[in-house]
Design a protein around this motif. Structure first.
Motif, PDB file in Angstrom:
ATOM      1  N   TYR A  47     -50.452  69.125 -52.600  1.00 21.62           N
ATOM      2  CA  TYR A  47     -50.664  70.301 -53.443  1.00 21.62           C
ATOM      3  C   TYR A  47     -50.302  69.977 -54.886  1.00 21.62           C
ATOM      4  CZ  TYR A  47     -51.168  72.912 -49.164  1.00 21.62           C
ATOM      5  OH  TYR A  47     -51.619  73.357 -47.948  1.00 21.62           O
ATOM      6  N   ILE A  48     -51.063  70.534 -55.802  1.00 19.35           N
ATOM      7  CA  ILE A  48     -50.720  70.398 -57.224  1.00 19.35           C
ATOM      8  C   ILE A  48     -50.572  71.797 -57.812  1.00 19.35           C
ATOM      9  CG2 ILE A  48     -51.822  68.140 -57.523  1.00 19.35           C
ATOM     10  CD1 ILE A  48     -54.222  69.554 -58.768  1.00 19.35           C
ATOM     11  N   THR A  49     -49.980  71.875 -58.992  1.00 20.05           N
ATOM     12  CA  THR A  49     -49.848  73.198 -59.614  1.00 20.05           C
ATOM     13  C   THR A  49     -51.168  73.572 -60.276  1.00 20.05           C
ATOM     14  OG1 THR A  49     -49.142  72.395 -61.781  1.00 20.05           O
ATOM     15  CG2 THR A  49     -47.403  72.771 -60.135  1.00 20.05           C
ATOM     16  N   ILE A  50     -51.302  74.853 -60.578  1.00 23.12           N
ATOM     17  CA  ILE A  50     -52.531  75.338 -61.221  1.00 23.12           C
ATOM     18  C   ILE A  50     -52.693  74.650 -62.577  1.00 23.12           C
ATOM     19  CG2 ILE A  50     -53.607  77.381 -62.243  1.00 23.12           C
ATOM     20  CD1 ILE A  50     -52.283  78.994 -59.903  1.00 23.12           C
ATOM     21  N   GLU A  51     -51.595  74.494 -63.288  1.00 24.88           N
ATOM     22  CA  GLU A  51     -51.675  73.837 -64.595  1.00 24.88           C
ATOM     23  C   GLU A  51     -52.176  72.394 -64.442  1.00 24.88           C
ATOM     24  OE1 GLU A  51     -48.825  74.300 -68.281  1.00 24.88           O
ATOM     25  OE2 GLU A  51     -47.956  72.915 -66.831  1.00 24.88           O
ATOM     26  N   GLU A  52     -51.654  71.697 -63.457  1.00 20.32           N
ATOM     27  CA  GLU A  52     -52.135  70.324 -63.212  1.00 20.32           C
ATOM     28  C   GLU A  52     -53.620  70.322 -62.864  1.00 20.32           C
ATOM     29  OE1 GLU A  52     -47.984  68.322 -61.520  1.00 20.32           O
ATOM     30  OE2 GLU A  52     -49.339  69.311 -60.127  1.00 20.32           O
ATOM     31  N   ALA A  53     -54.033  71.296 -62.072  1.00 20.57           N
ATOM     32  CA  ALA A  53     -55.446  71.379 -61.679  1.00 20.57           C
ATOM     33  C   ALA A  53     -56.336  71.567 -62.902  1.00 20.57           C
ATOM     34  CB  ALA A  53     -55.637  72.520 -60.687  1.00 20.57           C
ATOM     35  N   ILE A  54     -55.910  72.478 -63.797  1.00 22.81           N
ATOM     36  CA  ILE A  54     -56.717  72.770 -64.990  1.00 22.81           C
ATOM     37  C   ILE A  54     -56.776  71.546 -65.906  1.00 22.81           C
ATOM     38  CG2 ILE A  54     -56.769  74.173 -67.106  1.00 22.81           C
ATOM     39  CD1 ILE A  54     -55.738  76.522 -65.377  1.00 22.81           C
ATOM     40  N   ASN A  55     -55.665  70.808 -65.966  1.00 23.29           N
ATOM     41  CA  ASN A  55     -55.633  69.637 -66.850  1.00 23.29           C
ATOM     42  C   ASN A  55     -56.431  68.451 -66.320  1.00 23.29           C
ATOM     43  OD1 ASN A  55     -54.113  70.945 -68.744  1.00 23.29           O
ATOM     44  ND2 ASN A  55     -52.159  70.236 -67.924  1.00 23.29           N
ATOM     45  N   LYS A  56     -56.762  68.487 -65.035  1.00 21.73           N
ATOM     46  CA  LYS A  56     -57.548  67.392 -64.459  1.00 21.73           C
ATOM     47  C   LYS A  56     -59.028  67.723 -64.543  1.00 21.73           C
ATOM     48  CE  LYS A  56     -54.149  65.358 -61.472  1.00 21.73           C
ATOM     49  NZ  LYS A  56     -53.633  65.206 -60.122  1.00 21.73           N
ATOM     50  N   LYS A  57     -59.819  66.717 -64.309  1.00 25.99           N
ATOM     51  CA  LYS A  57     -61.280  66.950 -64.309  1.00 25.99           C
ATOM     52  C   LYS A  57     -61.659  67.768 -63.081  1.00 25.99           C
ATOM     53  CE  LYS A  57     -62.587  62.719 -66.650  1.00 25.99           C
ATOM     54  NZ  LYS A  57     -61.349  61.967 -66.382  1.00 25.99           N
ATOM     55  N   PRO A  58     -62.818  68.429 -63.144  1.00 24.45           N
ATOM     56  CA  PRO A  58     -63.281  69.165 -61.963  1.00 24.45           C
ATOM     57  C   PRO A  58     -63.247  68.276 -60.721  1.00 24.45           C
ATOM     58  CG  PRO A  58     -64.704  69.616 -63.820  1.00 24.45           C
ATOM     59  CD  PRO A  58     -63.696  68.602 -64.282  1.00 24.45           C
ATOM     60  N   GLN A  59     -62.727  68.823 -59.672  1.00 19.17           N
ATOM     61  CA  GLN A  59     -62.534  68.044 -58.452  1.00 19.17           C
ATOM     62  C   GLN A  59     -62.116  68.973 -57.325  1.00 19.17           C
ATOM     63  OE1 GLN A  59     -58.684  66.109 -58.281  1.00 19.17           O
ATOM     64  NE2 GLN A  59     -58.237  66.926 -60.316  1.00 19.17           N
ATOM     65  N   THR A  60     -61.874  68.400 -56.152  1.00 18.46           N
ATOM     66  CA  THR A  60     -61.331  69.181 -55.043  1.00 18.46           C
ATOM     67  C   THR A  60     -59.838  69.347 -55.271  1.00 18.46           C
ATOM     68  OG1 THR A  60     -62.930  68.110 -53.619  1.00 18.46           O
ATOM     69  CG2 THR A  60     -61.127  69.279 -52.534  1.00 18.46           C
ATOM     70  N   VAL A  61     -59.351  70.577 -55.152  1.00 16.08           N
ATOM     71  CA  VAL A  61     -57.924  70.812 -55.392  1.00 16.08           C
ATOM     72  C   VAL A  61     -57.297  71.572 -54.228  1.00 16.08           C
ATOM     73  CG1 VAL A  61     -58.021  70.786 -57.924  1.00 16.08           C
ATOM     74  CG2 VAL A  61     -58.400  72.942 -56.703  1.00 16.08           C
ATOM     75  N   ASN A  62     -56.010  71.333 -54.010  1.00 12.73           N
ATOM     76  CA  ASN A  62     -55.220  72.097 -53.036  1.00 12.73           C
ATOM     77  C   ASN A  62     -54.135  72.828 -53.808  1.00 12.73           C
ATOM     78  OD1 ASN A  62     -56.596  70.782 -50.782  1.00 12.73           O
ATOM     79  ND2 ASN A  62     -55.394  68.988 -51.378  1.00 12.73           N
ATOM     80  N   LEU A  63     -54.175  74.153 -53.721  1.00 10.34           N
ATOM     81  CA  LEU A  63     -53.225  74.958 -54.491  1.00 10.34           C
ATOM     82  C   LEU A  63     -52.474  75.884 -53.552  1.00 10.34           C
ATOM     83  CD1 LEU A  63     -55.702  76.069 -57.313  1.00 10.34           C
ATOM     84  CD2 LEU A  63     -54.018  74.215 -57.470  1.00 10.34           C
ATOM     85  N   ARG A  64     -51.280  76.288 -53.969  1.00 14.60           N
ATOM     86  CA  ARG A  64     -50.585  77.324 -53.191  1.00 14.60           C
ATOM     87  C   ARG A  64     -49.858  78.255 -54.160  1.00 14.60           C
ATOM     88  NH1 ARG A  64     -46.549  73.078 -50.133  1.00 14.60           N
ATOM     89  NH2 ARG A  64     -45.926  72.016 -52.023  1.00 14.60           N
ATOM     90  N   GLY A  65     -49.875  79.510 -53.797  1.00 18.92           N
ATOM     91  CA  GLY A  65     -49.250  80.468 -54.704  1.00 18.92           C
ATOM     92  C   GLY A  65     -49.368  81.879 -54.161  1.00 18.92           C
ATOM     93  N   TRP A  66     -49.475  82.822 -55.088  1.00 19.99           N
ATOM     94  CA  TRP A  66     -49.470  84.237 -54.736  1.00 19.99           C
ATOM     95  C   TRP A  66     -50.662  84.941 -55.369  1.00 19.99           C
ATOM     96  CZ3 TRP A  66     -45.493  81.083 -55.969  1.00 19.99           C
ATOM     97  CH2 TRP A  66     -44.463  80.967 -55.037  1.00 19.99           C
ATOM     98  N   VAL A  67     -51.126  85.984 -54.696  1.00 21.01           N
ATOM     99  CA  VAL A  67     -52.284  86.720 -55.213  1.00 21.01           C
ATOM    100  C   VAL A  67     -51.825  87.596 -56.372  1.00 21.01           C
ATOM    101  CG1 VAL A  67     -54.060  88.438 -54.686  1.00 21.01           C
ATOM    102  CG2 VAL A  67     -53.426  86.694 -52.984  1.00 21.01           C
ATOM    103  N   TYR A  68     -52.333  87.293 -57.541  1.00 23.94           N
ATOM    104  CA  TYR A  68     -51.930  88.017 -58.741  1.00 23.94           C
ATOM    105  C   TYR A  68     -52.842  89.239 -58.934  1.00 23.94           C
ATOM    106  CZ  TYR A  68     -51.056  88.603 -63.795  1.00 23.94           C
ATOM    107  OH  TYR A  68     -50.757  89.098 -65.036  1.00 23.94           O
ATOM    108  N   ARG A  69     -54.126  89.042 -58.664  1.00 23.76           N
ATOM    109  CA  ARG A  69     -55.082  90.143 -58.698  1.00 23.76           C
ATOM    110  C   ARG A  69     -56.118  89.886 -57.631  1.00 23.76           C
ATOM    111  NH1 ARG A  69     -56.686  89.268 -64.235  1.00 23.76           N
ATOM    112  NH2 ARG A  69     -54.832  89.721 -65.438  1.00 23.76           N
ATOM    113  N   GLU A  70     -56.743  90.932 -57.122  1.00 23.51           N
ATOM    114  CA  GLU A  70     -57.846  90.703 -56.190  1.00 23.51           C
ATOM    115  C   GLU A  70     -58.929  91.748 -56.406  1.00 23.51           C
ATOM    116  OE1 GLU A  70     -58.122  93.045 -53.461  1.00 23.51           O
ATOM    117  OE2 GLU A  70     -56.342  94.117 -54.161  1.00 23.51           O
ATOM    118  N   ARG A  71     -60.158  91.317 -56.165  1.00 23.04           N
ATOM    119  CA  ARG A  71     -61.313  92.203 -56.351  1.00 23.04           C
ATOM    120  C   ARG A  71     -62.319  91.839 -55.257  1.00 23.04           C
ATOM    121  NH1 ARG A  71     -65.652  91.486 -59.930  1.00 23.04           N
ATOM    122  NH2 ARG A  71     -64.617  89.657 -60.829  1.00 23.04           N
TER     123      ARG A  71
END
Ligand code: 4AD
Ligand code: MG
Length: 433
Positions: free
Chosen positions: A6-30
């Motif tokens: 798992y990587i952090t969201i910030e790390e994901a954004i800083n990397k090039k588009p790719q497959t990512v594994n993230l974990r966290g909490w739902v901040y908003r949902e629609r």
């Protein structure tokens, strides 16, 4: 089985588009008929995640159950997307729900009191997350500042047998068969410490039974203090200026993103990081107040918040005010030799209405004078024998000051209330959570 990385969201954004594994909490949902959009948050940032019914109906059904603050692990393809809040979006291919959250008690537009009642939950908000990161920088900067200048960290007891900043704000605690007081300052013990270590500093919890309900007072706060042998008031105020400037520089260096979330005016902070800070005497401050602002403050009165605010507004940068009237100052602040009515002390006042962030002084070496002043305050000088004894074993001129950590965090973040500068605030009326 290979372990998922798992990587952090910030790390994901800083990397090039790719497959990512993230974990966290739902901040908003629609939810719509075709998609579930969740904004996922973790300690680092937020990112939009989308689950498409047409791509994976089973996953879509699962995602429909998500509530605000549910904890999840997601895997998917990270893509740039201008419509998403952070400019990126994750197209989710796998999801594990860790816990479905109960209805979250905090919704949009809540009263401040509800937010304080739910402080244990509210510290996850983007605002508090940003403030706490700025606080982390401020605290780190203070340690770095003193350590890089050869100051030793030195600890004092929190249980203390007497007052040092006025009996009115003492917290009395039961201590076995006796009573003691919670520390109002590290100072008196620091004045012993300098004879061993020369230049020392500390940051620790500090307690004052403040009865006033202001936006600048806490009953429990953190004070960062320093004390140095041989130091005079002139040298002391320069250390204070350097420390303030260094803290501002560090916040600018590490917290651009947080300052943006807090909508802090970065231009102002950049100005404070570069500018010179003036030093004026109390008497000069009165001239400014009385001539420029027609405030009629008589000599001998302590400056009130509104008066401090005017002084800082006049200069638009932090200001050092020295030589307050001896009579209204603490027993350890010495009269100046040239004019004993003036004490060798100072306050540092922050601009934009944030006012006093530091208080300090040269320390009195006049034992009889200190005893008299303690007695006038209704104190028994006998409780301070060990402190006065320091004046008998190689006494030297020395000085120190204390900086209110929350006051500085409040100013850096541009917060209306100091309660938001500490994770769990304590005031006369706020005891929980
Ligand atoms: O000016 P103060 O009372 O100074 C002292 O206690 C000295 N003994 C310090 C020293 O010389 N070592 O407090 C220092 C700073 C204030 O300028 C303010 O920033 C902060 O501590 N402070 C408070 N912050 C939050 N809530 C309160 N109730 C505070 N009281 C003081
Ligand atoms: Mg003060």
């Amino acid at each position: 089985m290979t372990e998922i990385k798992y990587i952090t969201i910030e790390e994901a954004i800083n990397k090039k588009p790719q497959t990512v594994n993230l974990r966290g909490w739902v901040y908003r949902e629609r939810k719509s008929n075709k998609f579930v959009f969740i904004v996922l948050r973790d300690e680092s940032d937020i990112i939009q995640c989308v689950i498409s019914k047409s791509k994976n109906a089973e996953l879509f059904e699962k995602a429909e159950k998500l509530t605000i603050e549910s904890s999840v692990k997601v895997s998917g393809e990270l893509k740039e997307d201008d419509r998403a809040p952070s400019g990126f979006e994750v197209s989710v291919t796998e999801m594990e729900i860790v816990q479905i959250a109960n209805p979250f008690p905090i919704t949009e537009h809540q009263s401040p009191e509800l937010l304080y009642d739910n402080r244990h939950l509210w510290i996850r908000s983007r605002k508090l997350n940003a403030v706490l990161k700025v606080r982390h920088t401020v605290v780190g900067a203070i340690h770095q500042f003193f350590r890089s200048r050869g100051y030793y960290e030195f600890d004092a007891p929190i249980f203390q047998p007497s007052q040092s900043e006025g009996g009115a704000t003492l917290f009395e605690v039961k201590y076995f068969e006796d009573v003691m007081y919670l520390s109002q300052t590290w100072q008196l013990y620091a004045e012993a410490g300098i004879f061993s270590l020369g230049k020392i500093y500390n940051m620790g919890p500090t307690f004052r039974a403040e009865k006033s309900k202001t936006s600048r007072h806490l009953a429990e706060f953190w004070m960062a203090e320093m004390e140095a042998a041989w130091m005079t008031l002139d040298e002391l105020t320069e250390v204070a200026k350097d420390e303030i400037r260094f803290i501002v520089q560090e916040v600018l260096k590490h917290n651009k993103k947080e300052l943006e979330i807090l909508e802090r005016d970065v231009k102002l902070l950049e100005h404070y990081a570069e500018a010179e800070y003036p030093t004026i005497k109390y008497a000069e401050a009165l001239e400014i107040l009385n001539n420029k602002y027609q405030m009629n403050v008589p000599w001998g009165k302590d400056l009130r918040t509104m008066e401090e605010a005017k002084i800082a507004e006049h200069f638009k940068v932090p200001v050092i005010v020295t030589h307050y009237p001896t009579e209204i100052m603490g027993f350890y602040k010495p009269p100046s030799e040239e004019n004993p009515k003036e004490a060798l002390c100072f306050d540092a006042l922050a601009p934009e209405g944030y006012c006093e962030i530091i208080g300090g002084s040269q320390r009195s070496l006049l034992v009889d004078d200190m005893k008299k002043r303690l007695e006038a305050d209704g104190e028994d000088p006998g409780n301070y024998e060990w402190y006065f004894a320091l004046r008998n074993y190689g006494s030297v001129p020395h000085s120190g000051y204390g900086l209110g950590v929350e006051r500085v965090v409040q100013w850096m973040c541009g917060l209306d209330n100091i309660k938001d500068a500490i994770p769990f605030p304590r005031t006369m009326i706020r005891k929980s959570p």
